[in-house]
Design a protein around this motif. Sequence first.
Motif, PDB file in Angstrom:
ATOM      1  N   ILE A  57       0.859  -1.199  -0.119  1.00  0.00           N
ATOM      2  CA  ILE A  57       0.095   0.128  -0.127  1.00  0.00           C
ATOM      3  C   ILE A  57       1.014   1.303  -0.075  1.00  0.00           C
ATOM      4  O   ILE A  57       0.609   2.069  -0.831  1.00  0.00           O
ATOM      5  N   GLY A  58       1.922   1.336   0.861  1.00  0.00           N
ATOM      6  CA  GLY A  58       2.709   2.282   0.930  1.00  0.00           C
ATOM      7  C   GLY A  58       3.547   2.540  -0.245  1.00  0.00           C
ATOM      8  O   GLY A  58       3.611   3.748  -0.857  1.00  0.00           O
ATOM      9  N   GLY A 111       1.228  10.032  -4.804  1.00  0.00           N
ATOM     10  CA  GLY A 111       1.632  11.422  -4.042  1.00  0.00           C
ATOM     11  C   GLY A 111       2.481  12.043  -4.866  1.00  0.00           C
ATOM     12  O   GLY A 111       1.991  13.315  -4.827  1.00  0.00           O
ATOM     13  N   ALA A 112       3.518  11.849  -5.584  1.00  0.00           N
ATOM     14  CA  ALA A 112       4.083  12.424  -6.570  1.00  0.00           C
ATOM     15  C   ALA A 112       3.461  12.713  -7.504  1.00  0.00           C
ATOM     16  O   ALA A 112       3.569  14.122  -8.224  1.00  0.00           O
ATOM     17  N   GLY A 135      12.983  11.541   1.466  1.00  0.00           N
ATOM     18  CA  GLY A 135      13.541  12.541   0.570  1.00  0.00           C
ATOM     19  C   GLY A 135      12.465  12.799  -0.673  1.00  0.00           C
ATOM     20  O   GLY A 135      11.989  14.085  -0.707  1.00  0.00           O
ATOM     21  N   LEU A 136      11.614  11.851  -1.153  1.00  0.00           N
ATOM     22  CA  LEU A 136      10.470  12.302  -2.044  1.00  0.00           C
ATOM     23  C   LEU A 136       9.432  12.678  -1.284  1.00  0.00           C
ATOM     24  O   LEU A 136       8.768  13.548  -2.035  1.00  0.00           O
ATOM     25  N   THR A 137       9.178  12.608  -0.154  1.00  0.00           N
ATOM     26  CA  THR A 137       7.921  13.182   0.713  1.00  0.00           C
ATOM     27  C   THR A 137       8.558  14.602   0.760  1.00  0.00           C
ATOM     28  O   THR A 137       7.497  15.541   0.569  1.00  0.00           O
ATOM     29  N   ALA A 150       1.835  11.921   0.203  1.00  0.00           N
ATOM     30  CA  ALA A 150       3.049  11.603   0.315  1.00  0.00           C
ATOM     31  C   ALA A 150       3.473  11.352   1.762  1.00  0.00           C
ATOM     32  O   ALA A 150       4.064  10.361   2.140  1.00  0.00           O
ATOM     33  N   VAL A 151       3.214  12.240   2.556  1.00  0.00           N
ATOM     34  CA  VAL A 151       3.164  12.014   4.178  1.00  0.00           C
ATOM     35  C   VAL A 151       2.457  10.502   4.571  1.00  0.00           C
ATOM     36  O   VAL A 151       3.045  10.003   5.304  1.00  0.00           O
ATOM     37  N   LEU A 152       1.496  10.114   4.106  1.00  0.00           N
ATOM     38  CA  LEU A 152       0.766   8.937   4.489  1.00  0.00           C
ATOM     39  C   LEU A 152       1.594   7.851   4.107  1.00  0.00           C
ATOM     40  O   LEU A 152       1.702   6.744   4.731  1.00  0.00           O
TER      41      LEU A 152
END
Length: 205
Positions: A53-54, A61-62, A141-143, A151-153
């Motif tokens: 899921i993550g 998110g990106a 980094g991507l977040t 993205a945070v999730l």
Amino acid sequence: MGWLALALFALYAALGFGWRAWLQRRRTGDTGLRGFHGRPGSLGWWAGALFLIGALLVPVGALAHALGMPPLPGVGAASLAWVGLVLALLGVVGTVWTQLAMGTSWRVGVDETERTTLVTEGPFGLARNPIFTMMVLTVLGLTLMTPNPLAVLALVVITVAIQLQVRVVEEPYLARTHGEGYAAYLASVGRFVPGVGTVGEGVRR
């Protein structure tokens, strides 16, 4: 930086899973991919499910950032995005390095019937799970590059999944498989960073 983050994630997935599995198969005849662990609904199973899921939420998110989703308040500064880019690049390189350091013992997931060599040198002499450390660094980094709620999730879900995988699946398996040798390793090397998370008594069965 949404499109750049998406490209970095694709690179990470291609190198960290696709290329590494191909290399493992070329070296050993086996990809090293083991998948979910435990019965459906168990903590081990949830570790794998949450990881998937993550992993899906990261590119979502990106993409959302690239399409205009606003960042969370206070974390949309350009300077943070550049810091995120540096961290993501370090994470990608670090993941490849740590995966290669495992040699033929590299696996994604656990097969209870296998007994691989316990790797304790190189980056594994600094932390017991440096691949996961580099993975979290990459996602962090991507977040920072795309700091929206999705993205945070993704960062939170992947971090929880890694904690479950290590504590519920991998450490008990390694303790059963390697006994006193792994107990000594637990007592001297940190779980994710040097000196943090050593376990004096080892992991009980």
